[in-house]
Design an enzyme around this catalytic site. Structure first.
Site, short mmCIF file in Angstrom:
data_model
loop_
_atom_site.label_atom_id
_atom_site.label_comp_id
_atom_site.label_asym_id
_atom_site.label_seq_id
_atom_site.Cartn_x
_atom_site.Cartn_y
_atom_site.Cartn_z
N LYS A 323 0.86 -1.19 0.00
CA LYS A 323 0.00 0.00 0.00
C LYS A 323 0.89 1.23 0.00
O LYS A 323 1.66 1.45 0.92
CB LYS A 323 -0.91 0.01 1.22
CG LYS A 323 -1.97 1.11 1.19
CD LYS A 323 -2.88 1.00 2.40
CE LYS A 323 -4.01 2.02 2.30
NZ LYS A 323 -3.52 3.39 2.27
N LEU A 324 0.77 2.02 -1.04
CA LEU A 324 1.66 3.16 -1.22
C LEU A 324 1.15 4.40 -0.49
O LEU A 324 -0.06 4.64 -0.41
CB LEU A 324 1.81 3.47 -2.72
CG LEU A 324 2.45 2.35 -3.54
CD1 LEU A 324 2.35 2.66 -5.04
CD2 LEU A 324 3.91 2.15 -3.15
N ARG A 328 -3.74 8.90 -4.99
CA ARG A 328 -4.36 8.09 -6.04
C ARG A 328 -4.52 8.95 -7.28
O ARG A 328 -5.01 10.08 -7.22
CB ARG A 328 -5.71 7.58 -5.54
CG ARG A 328 -6.40 6.58 -6.47
CD ARG A 328 -5.74 5.23 -6.39
NE ARG A 328 -6.46 4.25 -7.17
CZ ARG A 328 -7.48 3.53 -6.71
NH1 ARG A 328 -7.90 3.71 -5.46
NH2 ARG A 328 -8.08 2.64 -7.47
N PHE A 430 -0.86 0.39 -11.23
CA PHE A 430 -1.24 -0.96 -10.83
C PHE A 430 -2.45 -1.50 -11.58
O PHE A 430 -2.88 -2.63 -11.34
CB PHE A 430 -1.47 -1.09 -9.32
CG PHE A 430 -2.36 -0.04 -8.71
CD1 PHE A 430 -3.70 0.01 -8.97
CD2 PHE A 430 -1.82 0.90 -7.85
CE1 PHE A 430 -4.52 0.96 -8.40
CE2 PHE A 430 -2.61 1.86 -7.26
CZ PHE A 430 -3.97 1.89 -7.53
N GLU A 490 3.05 1.72 4.57
CA GLU A 490 1.65 1.97 4.91
C GLU A 490 0.89 0.70 5.25
O GLU A 490 -0.03 0.71 6.05
CB GLU A 490 0.95 2.66 3.74
CG GLU A 490 1.19 4.14 3.66
CD GLU A 490 0.47 4.87 4.78
OE1 GLU A 490 -0.75 4.99 4.74
OE2 GLU A 490 1.14 5.30 5.71
N LYS A 495 -5.54 -8.56 -3.25
CA LYS A 495 -6.44 -8.43 -4.40
C LYS A 495 -6.79 -9.81 -4.97
O LYS A 495 -5.98 -10.73 -4.98
CB LYS A 495 -5.80 -7.56 -5.50
CG LYS A 495 -5.63 -6.10 -5.10
CD LYS A 495 -5.11 -5.26 -6.26
CE LYS A 495 -5.02 -3.79 -5.87
NZ LYS A 495 -4.54 -2.94 -6.99
#
Length: 964
Positions: A323-324, A328, A430, A490, A495
């Protein structure tokens, strides 16, 4: 400046839109609706919409009140749940607007949903500026109580304005109501308010903004000003989301907003609810900002999350991504015919803010902080695409991401000096949603990622594909979490590679995971410190700014300013050294959650706090205030409550694969498309349906989703009740159409739950002939007189259905009623009772409120203090009260399905002690626990944990019960 000269005597001054703007809109929206009358007065918004919605949010009306308030068709509000009551209020407002004003509701929606209006620029005005202007407009002494409250609205205390502390608009109402220019609601129309707000958004300086706000004050009473200020701040919080308004306005409204982020389009293109979007208009389009898919909130257990991501054993793989910590961003690219081989770019954030000015509109854009590097970033044959990703700051010197707060600074620096080797924007991609004219959102994530790999040629440090890791179980996730902890990242996003892209939705296909899910860290451990969260530069900075300013804490004479923060007279959390706020530094800290604590003045503390970075750009005055902290906590709790009403998608889904034209890019070929349409079958063959509303219970399904379920199970759909013989009418709330059918008195109206129950039962009875379920009272929205006796006969004396399998909750309710109203001899068939209860427990183990008889099932519990007192008890000595309490706790564990062991085992999950256990005893127990190398450390808690779990009928967090 003379404020009186700002105010017109008759009406709110406004400027008409420029002619060129009107002509452009006519060209872009040739079929937009036109209102036949002027818009409603502004005060109608809060009197008939905002205030009623807010009342439902605060506290649902009681039965006595509800009996005095009737719905639009005479239905008592007592029969409506909060969601139905909200929809009813919104439906009445929209119906009135269409009747009295016309079909163009855009002027009203701009004020109802101000945060969704992308066509009006941001005002650039925050609470502090509005407070300053109101002080000037009302000529208030800034040092008076009201002046202080407006300028210091976040501060608690005697001058906090009563119950309005932290609510700036409420504070303004409190002050304005003492000195209003008007006591009655004004005659300002919604159209006039919009025109004036357009002027306010164009004003850039306070001397331009002040007369506009003064004009509002002149023509509005205190309550109108309260809602106007909330609109300016875009903080409505009326208890109804945009989805509710969109759903009432048009069945395709939410879909159109998801693919366009345009409130104007939703209002102007969908003004007729009977005209649906064409299939080609339902997908995303180039150069139109869509609403992205979001990751689902984290669940209670990692096992449960993984089970959602791998629904079949045939393909158990799921993906793990880091998680960056960035922003977004979506990137759109299309050919630019003005330049040979040129490309045109646009960037939008998650909130639909256009960032093209910052990152660039083309490879030749000299102000583009990113696009100038993308000349060779795409494979041959790629002409147009839409990418989803995260814009982060990359530090090339340390070859690592830089803090999020530096992103815009880095982009501006890159614009000014592109040849400097400093921090720069890096776009980590992504997902790909659109390629060479084709919408890819319905393809699987796995296929989309393959297309992405074939389409992109990464530019290191500028434009990269975000990596992922394949996994099949918890071990890989926990290993990745260890890396997250080590790198202060983070978290993770898990997924489902078999999933489509779900616009504007949080779904179980993407789920966040935070470090606190690592099961090994359930207890405090005795560790050796060999490093800390500060790097050498941070530590040097802190020493430089605070050296010589630390003061030794004197317990006998503590500093009066901070004694309360240290826990009051008890000084629970007193430090060894302390420092004055003005002499200290500001730290940026992340935390898992906020926990209740009696050790601190404000009764709260952070759970799992983690140092992120030093904030040398802030001082003690600009750090987080107590009120801001409470507001932040409140917002998080509100989001958690709202997610509880999300659709339950835990049911195993069947994927329907259809043949599609192959997706071709740089030699890549894919033919699998995902489009979930629900369980399929032929249970409704030969039957006709008229679906009038969505489903509210037991799970929420939209009207289109219900129609799709009926269709895929063999039913035919019509839009009237008379289009075909024996049409089944479906409704879950009282709409105009439903009320009209009910008024006729000769047609039954069935709730959507019957459709869902029929499909569920045929999934359970897979392989057996399809049978329709009998109608039960709970399935009926309206029952004709001739049908009532037949429907009541569908249940037995215990209200158990003759035709379908009961759910866990229904069985639990039936058993409770049987025990209350009937004498049942359980000894006649005790084995059957146990088997039934075991089955219920297996189905309910993941749900809160499972049967009390199995509350502690699966737990292995040790009571070391009881083992050491057994000999004493056998000799007949009096048992002390604490030991008696442990005996009761042990019996409770045994009764509720748990296992009690005499000594620590490898399977032991909990060790129970008395609250007043002595220090030597607890130290001995801790030593025993620490020697259990290679096994999971049990929870060490007091007997109070068992007592509270039993009282509340659920397993509680152990951390609150470790005060020995």
């Amino acid at each position: 400046m003379d404020l009186d000269s700002m105010m017109e005597p008759e009406q709110l001054t406004k400027n008409p839109p420029a002619d060129d703007e009107g002509s452009d809109l006519d060209e872009k929206f040739p079929n937009r609706p036109r209102n036949h009358s002027q818009t409603l007065p502004f005060h109608e918004l809060y009197q008939t919409l905002f205030n009623p919605l807010s009342e439902i949010k605060k506290k649902p009306a009681g039965a006595a009140t509800a009996r005095r308030k009737l719905g639009p068709h005479g239905q008592s509000a007592a029969n409506l749940n909060p969601l139905e009551r909200r929809r009813d209020i919104i439906e009445r407002f929209i119906s009135r607007w269409r009747k009295e004003v016309g079909d163009d509701i855009y002027p009203a929606f701009r004020l109802i949903l101000p945060d969704k209006d992308r066509d009006r620029a941001m005002y650039g005005i925050k609470e502090k500026v509005i407070g300053k202007m109101l002080v000037k407009i009302m000529k208030i002494d800034k040092n008076s109580e009201d002046g202080f409250n407006l300028l210091n609205w976040k501060l608690p205390g005697q001058m906090a304005g009563g119950n309005m502390a932290g609510d700036f608009a409420g504070r303004c109402y409190d002050v304005i109501s003492k000195r209003p220019m008007r006591t009655e609601a004004g005659n300002v129309t919604i159209e006039e308010v919009n025109a004036k707000l357009d002027q306010l958004s164009a004003a850039s300086k306070e001397d331009q903004q002040l007369p506009i706000l003064a004009d509002f004050y002149r023509h509005m009473n205190a309550e109108e000003m309260l809602w106007l200020i909330r609109i300016i701040l875009r903080q409505m919080k009326v208890g109804a989301t945009e989805r509710t308004f969109f759903d009432v306005w048009h069945p395709d409204a939410e879909n159109l907003y998801s693919i366009s982020s345009s409130l104007r389009r939703v209002c102007w293109e969908l003004h007729d609810p009977n005209i649906r979007l064409e299939a080609e208009d339902r997908g995303i389009s180039l150069m139109q900002c869509y609403q992205p898919q979001l990751a689902q909130f984290q669940m209670q257990s990692l096992d449960r999350m993984i089970s959602r991501l791998r629904p079949t054993e045939d393909d158990p793989v799921f993906w793990i991504e880091e998680k960056l910590d960035g922003e977004r961003m979506q990137l759109h690219m299309q050919p630019d015919n003005t330049v040979a081989g040129g490309r045109r770019f646009r960037f939008w954030s998650r909130k639909a803010k256009d960032y093209t000015y910052l990152y660039g509109n083309g490879v030749n854009d000299v102000d583009g902080a990113l696009t100038r590097y993308l000349q060779d970033a795409f494979a041959d044959g790629v002409e147009s695409l839409i990418l989803d990703g995260e814009m982060i700051t990359w530090d090339p010197e340390h070859n690592a991401p830089a803090p999020f707060g530096t992103l815009k600074t880095a982009a501006l620096a890159e614009q000014r000096n592109p040849f400097a080797n400093g921090a720069r924007p890096l776009f980590r991609v992504f997902d790909i949603l659109y390629l060479n004219g084709r919408d890819l959102t319905r393809y699987t994530l796995r296929d989309r990622r393959n297309a992405l790999q074939k389409s992109i040629k990464p530019v290191p440090g500028r434009f990269e594909i975000h990596p992922y890791q394949e996994a099949i179980g918890k071990a890989e996730v926990e290993a990745a979490l260890r890396t997250v902890v080590a790198e202060a990242s983070e978290g993770l996003v898990l997924k489902n590679p078999r999933s489509p892209y779900r616009l504007n939705e949080r779904h179980d296909d993407w789920m966040k995971v935070k470090p606190e899910y690592m099961t090994e860290f359930g207890e405090s451990l005795d560790l050796v410190v060999i490093g800390g969260g500060f790097n050498a530069a941070d530590y040097a900075n802190i020493r430089h700014h605070t050296d010589g300013k630390w003061i030794e804490w004197n317990p006998k004479k503590p500093p009066t300013s901070f004694i309360e923060l240290a826990g009051g007279d008890a000084q629970y959390e007193r430090p060894d050294m302390w420092i004055k706020p003005e002499d200290s530094v500001v730290l940026c800290v992340k935390a898992a959650s906020v926990s209740v604590s009696d050790q601190f003045r404000n009764g709260l503390t952070l759970r799992f706090p983690r140092f992120k970075r030093l904030r040398m750009d802030k001082n003690w005055k600009s750090a987080l205030s107590v009120q801001e902290f409470l507001d932040l906590k409140s917002n998080v709790e509100q989001e958690q409550k709202e997610k509880e009403f999300s659709v339950d998608n835990s049911r195993k889904k069947r994927i329907k694969r259809t043949n599609k034209k192959p997706l071709t890019v740089a030699g890549y070929d894919a033919d699998a498309e995902v489009q979930y349409i629900g369980p399929s079958g032929n249970i409704f063959d030969g039957m006709s349906f008229f679906v009038m509303t969505d489903s509210n219970a037991p799970i929420k399904k939209s009207k289109p989703e219900l129609e799709q379920l009926v269709k895929t199970n063999g039913g035919k759909l019509y839009q009237t009740s008379t289009a075909a013989p024996h049409t089944i009418c479906i409704a879950d709330r009282r709409t105009v159409k439903a009320a009209s059918i009910q008024k006729s008195g000769n047609v039954n109206i069935i709730r959507p739950s019957w459709v869902l129950d029929c499909i569920r039962q045929n999934e359970i009875d897979a392989g057996l002939p399809n049978l329709l379920l009998s109608l039960e009272p709970k399935h009926m929205f309206f029952t004709t007189v001739s049908k009532q006796e037949e429907i009541e006969a569908s249940l037995d004396q215990f209200n158990d259905s003759y035709s379908r399998d009961s759910t866990t909750e229904e069985v639990r309710s039936i058993l409770e009623q049987m025990s209350k109203n009937h004498q049942v001899d359980a000894t006649q068939n005790i084995g059957a009772v146990h088997k039934l209860a075991e089955r219920i427990h297996e189905q309910a183990s993941d749900l809160p409120g499972a049967l009390p008889g199995w509350l502690f099932k699966g737990l292995t519990v040790s009571f070391p203090q009881l083992s050491s007192t057994n000999d004493t008890e056998d000799e007949g000595h009096t048992v002390s009260q604490p030991i008696s309490r442990l005996h009761f706790a042990r019996n409770t564990i045994c009764f509720a399905g748990g296992r009690v062991v005499d000594s620590l085992k490898e399977t032991t999950t909990h060790v129970i002690v008395t609250p007043g256990i002595s220090t030597p005893e607890i130290s001995s127990i801790r030593r025993s626990l620490s020697e259990r190398a290679g096994t999971k450390i049990p929870h060490l808690v007091t007997a109070e944990w068992i007592e509270e779990c039993w009282t509340q009928r659920t397993l509680l967090d152990e951390e609150r019960y470790q005060n020995f």
